[in-house]
Scaffold this motif. Sequence first.
Motif, PDB file in Angstrom:
ATOM      1  N   ILE A  99       0.852  -1.189   0.000  1.00 58.06           N
ATOM      2  CA  ILE A  99       0.000   0.000   0.000  1.00 58.06           C
ATOM      3  C   ILE A  99       0.883   1.232   0.000  1.00 58.06           C
ATOM      4  O   ILE A  99       1.871   1.296   0.731  1.00 58.06           O
ATOM      5  CB  ILE A  99      -0.914  -0.010   1.235  1.00 58.06           C
ATOM      6  CG1 ILE A  99      -1.853  -1.210   1.174  1.00 58.06           C
ATOM      7  CG2 ILE A  99      -1.719   1.275   1.323  1.00 58.06           C
ATOM      8  CD1 ILE A  99      -2.672  -1.376   2.417  1.00 58.06           C
ATOM      9  N   SER A 100       0.530   2.187  -0.822  1.00 58.93           N
ATOM     10  CA  SER A 100       1.328   3.407  -0.905  1.00 58.93           C
ATOM     11  C   SER A 100       1.320   4.154   0.423  1.00 58.93           C
ATOM     12  O   SER A 100       0.311   4.208   1.120  1.00 58.93           O
ATOM     13  CB  SER A 100       0.760   4.298  -2.005  1.00 58.93           C
ATOM     14  OG  SER A 100       1.300   5.576  -1.894  1.00 58.93           O
ATOM     15  N   GLY A 101       2.461   4.723   0.781  1.00 59.29           N
ATOM     16  CA  GLY A 101       2.559   5.512   2.005  1.00 59.29           C
ATOM     17  C   GLY A 101       1.575   6.674   2.009  1.00 59.29           C
ATOM     18  O   GLY A 101       1.069   7.081   3.053  1.00 59.29           O
ATOM     19  N   LEU A 102       1.280   7.179   0.805  1.00 57.78           N
ATOM     20  CA  LEU A 102       0.327   8.288   0.709  1.00 57.78           C
ATOM     21  C   LEU A 102      -1.052   7.855   1.183  1.00 57.78           C
ATOM     22  O   LEU A 102      -1.798   8.636   1.773  1.00 57.78           O
ATOM     23  CB  LEU A 102       0.231   8.773  -0.734  1.00 57.78           C
ATOM     24  CG  LEU A 102       1.469   9.443  -1.300  1.00 57.78           C
ATOM     25  CD1 LEU A 102       1.334   9.599  -2.792  1.00 57.78           C
ATOM     26  CD2 LEU A 102       1.662  10.795  -0.658  1.00 57.78           C
TER      27      LEU A 102
ATOM     28  N   LEU B  31       4.802   1.421 -15.162  1.00 55.50           N
ATOM     29  CA  LEU B  31       5.662   0.371 -15.707  1.00 55.50           C
ATOM     30  C   LEU B  31       6.985   0.946 -16.187  1.00 55.50           C
ATOM     31  O   LEU B  31       8.044   0.362 -15.959  1.00 55.50           O
ATOM     32  CB  LEU B  31       4.954  -0.333 -16.870  1.00 55.50           C
ATOM     33  CG  LEU B  31       3.801  -1.247 -16.495  1.00 55.50           C
ATOM     34  CD1 LEU B  31       3.172  -1.825 -17.749  1.00 55.50           C
ATOM     35  CD2 LEU B  31       4.279  -2.368 -15.602  1.00 55.50           C
ATOM     36  N   ILE B  32       6.906   2.101 -16.852  1.00 61.06           N
ATOM     37  CA  ILE B  32       8.152   2.687 -17.370  1.00 61.06           C
ATOM     38  C   ILE B  32       9.079   3.035 -16.218  1.00 61.06           C
ATOM     39  O   ILE B  32      10.269   2.723 -16.233  1.00 61.06           O
ATOM     40  CB  ILE B  32       7.844   3.928 -18.226  1.00 61.06           C
ATOM     41  CG1 ILE B  32       7.261   3.465 -19.543  1.00 61.06           C
ATOM     42  CG2 ILE B  32       9.108   4.739 -18.464  1.00 61.06           C
ATOM     43  CD1 ILE B  32       7.073   4.546 -20.531  1.00 61.06           C
ATOM     44  N   ILE B  33       8.510   3.669 -15.176  1.00 57.71           N
ATOM     45  CA  ILE B  33       9.350   4.021 -14.028  1.00 57.71           C
ATOM     46  C   ILE B  33       9.970   2.758 -13.446  1.00 57.71           C
ATOM     47  O   ILE B  33      11.159   2.714 -13.131  1.00 57.71           O
ATOM     48  CB  ILE B  33       8.504   4.726 -12.950  1.00 57.71           C
ATOM     49  CG1 ILE B  33       7.971   6.038 -13.488  1.00 57.71           C
ATOM     50  CG2 ILE B  33       9.292   4.911 -11.674  1.00 57.71           C
ATOM     51  CD1 ILE B  33       8.733   7.244 -13.110  1.00 57.71           C
TER      52      ILE B  33
ATOM     53  N   ALA C  29       7.463   4.661  -5.310  1.00 61.06           N
ATOM     54  CA  ALA C  29       8.226   5.905  -5.208  1.00 61.06           C
ATOM     55  C   ALA C  29       7.680   6.961  -6.162  1.00 61.06           C
ATOM     56  O   ALA C  29       7.659   8.147  -5.836  1.00 61.06           O
ATOM     57  CB  ALA C  29       9.695   5.639  -5.497  1.00 61.06           C
ATOM     58  N   GLU C  30       7.221   6.525  -7.325  1.00 62.01           N
ATOM     59  CA  GLU C  30       6.718   7.490  -8.310  1.00 62.01           C
ATOM     60  C   GLU C  30       5.601   8.339  -7.704  1.00 62.01           C
ATOM     61  O   GLU C  30       5.578   9.553  -7.880  1.00 62.01           O
ATOM     62  CB  GLU C  30       6.224   6.757  -9.557  1.00 62.01           C
ATOM     63  CG  GLU C  30       5.793   7.643 -10.694  1.00 62.01           C
ATOM     64  CD  GLU C  30       4.339   8.080 -10.585  1.00 62.01           C
ATOM     65  OE1 GLU C  30       4.033   9.198 -10.989  1.00 62.01           O
ATOM     66  OE2 GLU C  30       3.517   7.295 -10.067  1.00 62.01           O
TER      67      GLU C  30
END
Lengths: 325, 464
Positions: free
Chosen positions: A157-160, B246-248, B395-396
């Motif tokens: 799950i994203s941190g955001l 996907l690209i990232i 991260a993106e």
Amino acid sequence: MLAYIIRRLLYALPILIGVNLVTFALFFVVNTPDDMARMQLGVKRVTPEAIQKWKAERGYDKPLLVNAEASGLAMMTETIFFQKSVRMFVGDFGHAEDGRDIAREIGSRTGPSLAIALPTFILSLIVTVSFALTLAFFRATAFDFWGVVLCVAMMSISGLFYIIGGQYLISKVWRLVPISGYGTGLEAWRFLVLPVLIGVISGIGSSTRWYRTIFLEEVSKDYVRTARAKGLPETLVFFRHILRNALIPILTGIVVVIPLLFMGSLLTESFFGIPGLGSYTIDAINAQDFAVVRSMVFIGSVLYIVGLILTDISYTLVDPRIRFE
Amino acid sequence: MMGFQIVVLWSDMLIWLLVAAGIGVGVLIAKTPPLLTAWRRVGANRVGMASATVLLAFILVGLFDSLHYRAALDGKPGQKVQYAVEVLSALDALATPLRTRSEKTYSEPFATRLYAKETVDVPGRDSVREYPRLKYGGRHLGEHEDEVAADAAFTAFRAGVLALLGWLALAGMAAAVVGRDSVIGWQRIWRGETAFAWNAVLVTLGLILLGVVPLFWLSGQYHVFGTDKVGQDVLYQVLKSVRTGLIIGLVTTLVMLPMAVLLGIVAGYFRGWVDDVIQYIYTVLNSIPSVLLIAAAVLMMQVVIDTHPQWFSTAAERADLRLLALCFILGITSWTGLCRLLRGETLKLRELEYIQAAQAFGVSSWRIIIRHILPNLMHIVIIALVMDFSGLVLAEAVLSYVGIGVDPTMTSFGTMINNARMELGREPAVWWSLVAAFAAMFILVLAANLFADAVRDAFDPRAV
């Protein structure tokens, strides 16, 4: 011991110089100060005079490395490299775009950053280590399996999401604590509870999994088998032998992040409006305040290197087999 | 048939290069028995294969979105053909209804009316404030606006039956491949007797079909995930975000891989001053906290882009180059970990007898590296690659929030979240964009994490 620490500090010096050179190259060689001026001033107001004025105000009008016009020592010191990069070693970071002294700003913002980062760090450590220990104790059972599944799901799950969801649920729907802001004195806790809670929860997934592997690695070692062969009860084996030995890699592994706690967290601070170093960095990035970003890069590296030195020292402290050489 | 002009963006080229590289590596693996056994172990892992199926579905969307073209504009016959400025992709062409049927502003999933009240002129009366009907969402219902649930359920049911039929056909084909005839194949698949985890793949495929086909069908009549601030369909945005993610995740590894592998092996094999220099470089880069290094590098990249507008002919090109620059920066900041691992492993390998023997025979260093060391490091490289992917996708989103991610005009999970996060504060809350972005990202990252675990288990038997 002292000699070891001094030698370790001396090793750090070339790395710091390297970091300094990287930031210098990044900020002044990849783009000339003229480019930065054009960007900051915007398309409409770009005139040669305006660019000159912008550069002069910030001291960017000097030559990069060598000042041919000056004589003697001034040949080296009257340059951008010396004024902007070398002087960071003595804690002189210059001024931000709004004219404030960066060093003083940093000093006043470490407090709020630490107020969030330190409790988050300690609580996460306690929660994740106990969770991992429980999973390792019940290893190869359904509890362990579903615990790991939970961890993998939580780290996916994203941190955001944790921040946005937590703010929405706890502050907006349940109205338990204020959504964001920062106070001083005893009232501050109301602002701190939510960011700390969210920080702890968002870290559970990956850390627990990592610590569980460390515990399980320890479980399969010979001394554990010996302890069991002696007829020690499983709980005693676990808490007397495994826990203590597994804590060594866990604790030495996290020492490196302790100095970085001063930097605070970019995301948490900006979402919760905490006036710490993290939100300072984000504001600087959004305002394209090059001087502040440059300073933060340098300070971050210094703290990381301090963390590495502390890690080495902590290794030698907990493991007598490692000598100070 | 309208004419079109093929546009190849830099990122398209890299994506297809990656596909080619993937096929090449596949051929190489088929010829290397130890690697082949390891991949067979991945293939037998049920969770691993289920997640691989999901990942493939995402990759398929991304690949469709990587075939770009510019449509020809309608002109008078005889004139030279003009092409539209807008660069579209094959996915855009497939999803034309989604792309073009924009509403005025927000609307809830399956809504027939807009989120905000508007002043509407009613014939015979004065203007009144009410929620206007959507232009496209649920238009076929006409007067029977309250029948959304029944209509949607019926459509979904029909699509589900179709999906089931399609799945049965696919499963039949799989069964025919596995056994001498389909019945035997079928039995072997369901008893889990096949070396390859066919049952996991088929179940996942069935679930994907059951999800996607009704979604596709319904999206022709409703805005299944709602619409955003400017009335664009959220489902369309989610689909477009897949490619960015996907690209990232993939191109970054393409950037960092050569650097990490080459420098790591060279440092470990030659030792001495080469090792010192390489160690120094990665210690310095590693010392800078990665977010700050990325921030500094992206800021500088923005200056370069802003001061050289003449380099880019279309906005898509600029966004594309910025995406690639971001991958490049992420690659520069993330090669150090793998490099250190490979250096350590090479240090160990070079002391082994077969390499000492090769040296004694006078085999050149580069030959030893390529023939003896590199193949023995492959498992580390593969594990590192699959482990990094999910982190990069996550991260993106964070970087885009901080303002150092992809171009704001480029659709990505990060920009979607960033645009939608303030809307939770509205009354009633606008939750659908956010939930859709987070859910799609969660599925992608979860699949990547599970797949990475399967690969790691297969290649590194020591791992717990």
